[in-house]
Design an enzyme around this catalytic site. Structure first.
Site, PDB file in Angstrom:
ATOM      1  N   ARG A   1       0.851  -1.187   0.000  1.00  0.00           N
ATOM      2  CA  ARG A   1       0.000   0.000   0.000  1.00  0.00           C
ATOM      3  C   ARG A   1       0.887   1.237   0.000  1.00  0.00           C
ATOM      4  O   ARG A   1       1.938   1.245   0.665  1.00  0.00           O
ATOM      5  CB  ARG A   1      -0.838   0.069   1.286  1.00  0.00           C
ATOM      6  CG  ARG A   1      -1.789  -1.066   1.520  1.00  0.00           C
ATOM      7  CD  ARG A   1      -3.157  -0.806   0.986  1.00  0.00           C
ATOM      8  NE  ARG A   1      -3.689   0.500   1.313  1.00  0.00           N
ATOM      9  CZ  ARG A   1      -4.649   1.113   0.607  1.00  0.00           C
ATOM     10  NH1 ARG A   1      -5.141   0.527  -0.468  1.00  0.00           N
ATOM     11  NH2 ARG A   1      -5.105   2.291   0.965  1.00  0.00           N
TER      12      ARG A   1
ATOM     13  N   HIS B   1      12.610  -3.159   0.707  1.00  0.00           N
ATOM     14  CA  HIS B   1      12.247  -2.991  -0.702  1.00  0.00           C
ATOM     15  C   HIS B   1      13.246  -3.760  -1.555  1.00  0.00           C
ATOM     16  O   HIS B   1      14.463  -3.606  -1.382  1.00  0.00           O
ATOM     17  CB  HIS B   1      12.258  -1.507  -1.084  1.00  0.00           C
ATOM     18  CG  HIS B   1      11.954  -1.299  -2.535  1.00  0.00           C
ATOM     19  ND1 HIS B   1      10.679  -1.402  -3.044  1.00  0.00           N
ATOM     20  CD2 HIS B   1      12.771  -1.044  -3.592  1.00  0.00           C
ATOM     21  CE1 HIS B   1      10.719  -1.213  -4.355  1.00  0.00           C
ATOM     22  NE2 HIS B   1      11.978  -0.983  -4.708  1.00  0.00           N
TER      23      HIS B   1
ATOM     24  N   SER C   1      16.898  -3.521   0.129  1.00  0.00           N
ATOM     25  CA  SER C   1      17.270  -2.434   1.034  1.00  0.00           C
ATOM     26  C   SER C   1      16.279  -2.332   2.184  1.00  0.00           C
ATOM     27  O   SER C   1      15.064  -2.378   1.971  1.00  0.00           O
ATOM     28  CB  SER C   1      17.237  -1.088   0.292  1.00  0.00           C
ATOM     29  OG  SER C   1      18.038  -1.112  -0.870  1.00  0.00           O
TER      30      SER C   1
ATOM     31  N   ASN D   1      10.839  -0.287   6.224  1.00  0.00           N
ATOM     32  CA  ASN D   1      10.351  -1.059   5.082  1.00  0.00           C
ATOM     33  C   ASN D   1      11.518  -1.852   4.501  1.00  0.00           C
ATOM     34  O   ASN D   1      12.679  -1.476   4.662  1.00  0.00           O
ATOM     35  CB  ASN D   1       9.816  -0.097   4.017  1.00  0.00           C
ATOM     36  CG  ASN D   1       9.219  -0.825   2.818  1.00  0.00           C
ATOM     37  OD1 ASN D   1       8.557  -1.855   2.960  1.00  0.00           O
ATOM     38  ND2 ASN D   1       9.462  -0.300   1.633  1.00  0.00           N
TER      39      ASN D   1
ATOM     40  N   LEU E   1       7.777   7.664  -2.036  1.00  0.00           N
ATOM     41  CA  LEU E   1       7.720   6.215  -2.257  1.00  0.00           C
ATOM     42  C   LEU E   1       9.118   5.597  -2.265  1.00  0.00           C
ATOM     43  O   LEU E   1      10.000   6.048  -2.996  1.00  0.00           O
ATOM     44  CB  LEU E   1       7.016   5.922  -3.591  1.00  0.00           C
ATOM     45  CG  LEU E   1       6.877   4.440  -3.946  1.00  0.00           C
ATOM     46  CD1 LEU E   1       5.905   3.745  -3.020  1.00  0.00           C
ATOM     47  CD2 LEU E   1       6.454   4.275  -5.392  1.00  0.00           C
ATOM     48  N   ASP E   2       9.299   4.552  -1.453  1.00  0.00           N
ATOM     49  CA  ASP E   2      10.560   3.798  -1.394  1.00  0.00           C
ATOM     50  C   ASP E   2      11.775   4.712  -1.205  1.00  0.00           C
ATOM     51  O   ASP E   2      12.828   4.518  -1.823  1.00  0.00           O
ATOM     52  CB  ASP E   2      10.727   2.917  -2.643  1.00  0.00           C
ATOM     53  CG  ASP E   2       9.617   1.877  -2.744  1.00  0.00           C
ATOM     54  OD1 ASP E   2       9.167   1.393  -1.696  1.00  0.00           O
ATOM     55  OD2 ASP E   2       9.194   1.572  -3.863  1.00  0.00           O
TER      56      ASP E   2
HETATM   57  C1  GAR Z   1       9.560  -8.943  -0.171  1.00  0.00           C
HETATM   58  O1  GAR Z   1      10.402  -9.418  -1.185  1.00  0.00           O
HETATM   59  C2  GAR Z   1       9.705  -7.445  -0.038  1.00  0.00           C
HETATM   60  O2  GAR Z   1      10.970  -6.970  -0.386  1.00  0.00           O
HETATM   61  C3  GAR Z   1       8.675  -6.948  -1.006  1.00  0.00           C
HETATM   62  O3  GAR Z   1       7.597  -7.821  -0.871  1.00  0.00           O
HETATM   63  C4  GAR Z   1       8.091  -9.116  -0.563  1.00  0.00           C
HETATM   64  C5  GAR Z   1       7.238  -9.674   0.551  1.00  0.00           C
HETATM   65  O4  GAR Z   1       7.365 -11.049   0.635  1.00  0.00           O
HETATM   66  N1  GAR Z   1       8.297  -5.584  -0.702  1.00  0.00           N
HETATM   67  C6  GAR Z   1       8.014  -4.673  -1.625  1.00  0.00           C
HETATM   68  O5  GAR Z   1       8.025  -4.908  -2.809  1.00  0.00           O
HETATM   69  C7  GAR Z   1       7.692  -3.306  -1.056  1.00  0.00           C
HETATM   70  N2  GAR Z   1       7.773  -2.300  -2.073  1.00  0.00           N
HETATM   71  P1  GAR Z   1       6.506 -11.881   1.687  1.00  0.00           P
HETATM   72  O6  GAR Z   1       5.028 -11.553   1.471  1.00  0.00           O
HETATM   73  O7  GAR Z   1       6.816 -13.316   1.383  1.00  0.00           O
HETATM   74  O8  GAR Z   1       6.956 -11.485   3.047  1.00  0.00           O
END
Ligand code: GAR
Length: 212
Positions: A90, A108, A135, A106, A143-144
């Site tokens: 989100r 990312h 990261s 977070n 964002l990010d």
């Molecule tokens: C992770 O790889 C994380 O880096 C990414 O979602 C995945 C969650 O995995 N986050 C993003 O892309 C945030 N912008 P999970 O649901 O198996 O924990």
């Protein structure tokens, strides 16, 4: 767990990141796991670990701000020291981010500031990058963005696909995210504006773990 350092984890999906935090037995208590989607594996993982769970369905809200206000109220019931975004898909409103600034992190899947946004694994491959990674950063209202604390960096191998790359990166994410939460729980990191101090020393950039 069972420590006074309380964290609340937000997620939207499979929750492998949450699992890595649970399995790391950090000096922290996961007070609650909140998902914006029902029936996701992340919630089952939390229930399995006897962590209280909540679903706050964003589709029931007419605006991002209204959803974020209720999310904030829910989180604050637990008075967390840290709010951990673990695959929470989100975009957060400015008021929400400001409220938790310095207490909201977070992970990312890119070497920020490169490749903000979605589909990072596909995009780095399309661009022919030699390196990719993930990261951990404090969240600010862009964002990010926000100060990056720790990165895992690894090579893109011949024969890699976005899927194989994602899997390899996730195994490293499951090391670096608990590491940063541990630093924070131990009080080793402080944030002054956008400047990060580790053990009292100003960080000039993220710590980088190379997995070459
Ligand atoms: C992770 O790889 C994380 O880096 C990414 O979602 C995945 C969650 O995995 N986050 C993003 O892309 C945030 N912008 P999970 O649901 O198996 O924990």
């Amino acid at each position: 767990m069972g420590s006074d350092y309380r964290i609340v984890v937000l997620l939207s999906g499979s929750g492998t990141t949450l699992q890595s935090i649970i399995d790391s037995h950090l000096p922290a208590t996961i007070s609650a796991v909140i998902s914006n989607k029902a029936d996701v594996m992340g919630l089952s993982r939390a229930q399995e670990a006897a962590i209280p769970t909540h679903v706050l369905d964003h589709t029931a809200y007419s605006s991002r701000e209204a959803f974020d206000r209720d999310l904030q109220t829910l989180i604050d019931q637990y008075q967390p020291h840290l709010v951990v975004l673990a695959g929470f898909m989100r975009i957060l409103s400015d008021n929400f981010v400001d409220h938790y600034y310095g207490k909201l992190i977070n992970i990312h899947p890119s070497l920020l500031p490169k490749y903000k946004g979605m589909h990072t694994h596909q995009r780095v491959m399309d661009a022919g990058e030699p390196l990719h990674g993930s990261s951990v950063h404090f969240v600010n209202s862009e964002l990010d963005s926000g100060p990056v604390l720790l990165q895992a960096r690894l090579p893109i191998l011949p024969g890699d696909s976005p899927e194989s790359l994602e899997l390899r990166i996730k195994t490293k994410e499951h090391l670096i995210y608990p590491t940063v939460i541990n630093w924070l729980a131990e009080g080793r990191i402080t944030l002054k504006g956008e400047e990060v101090y580790m053990d009292g020393k100003k960080m000039t950039g993220p710590v980088v773990m190379d997995y070459m």
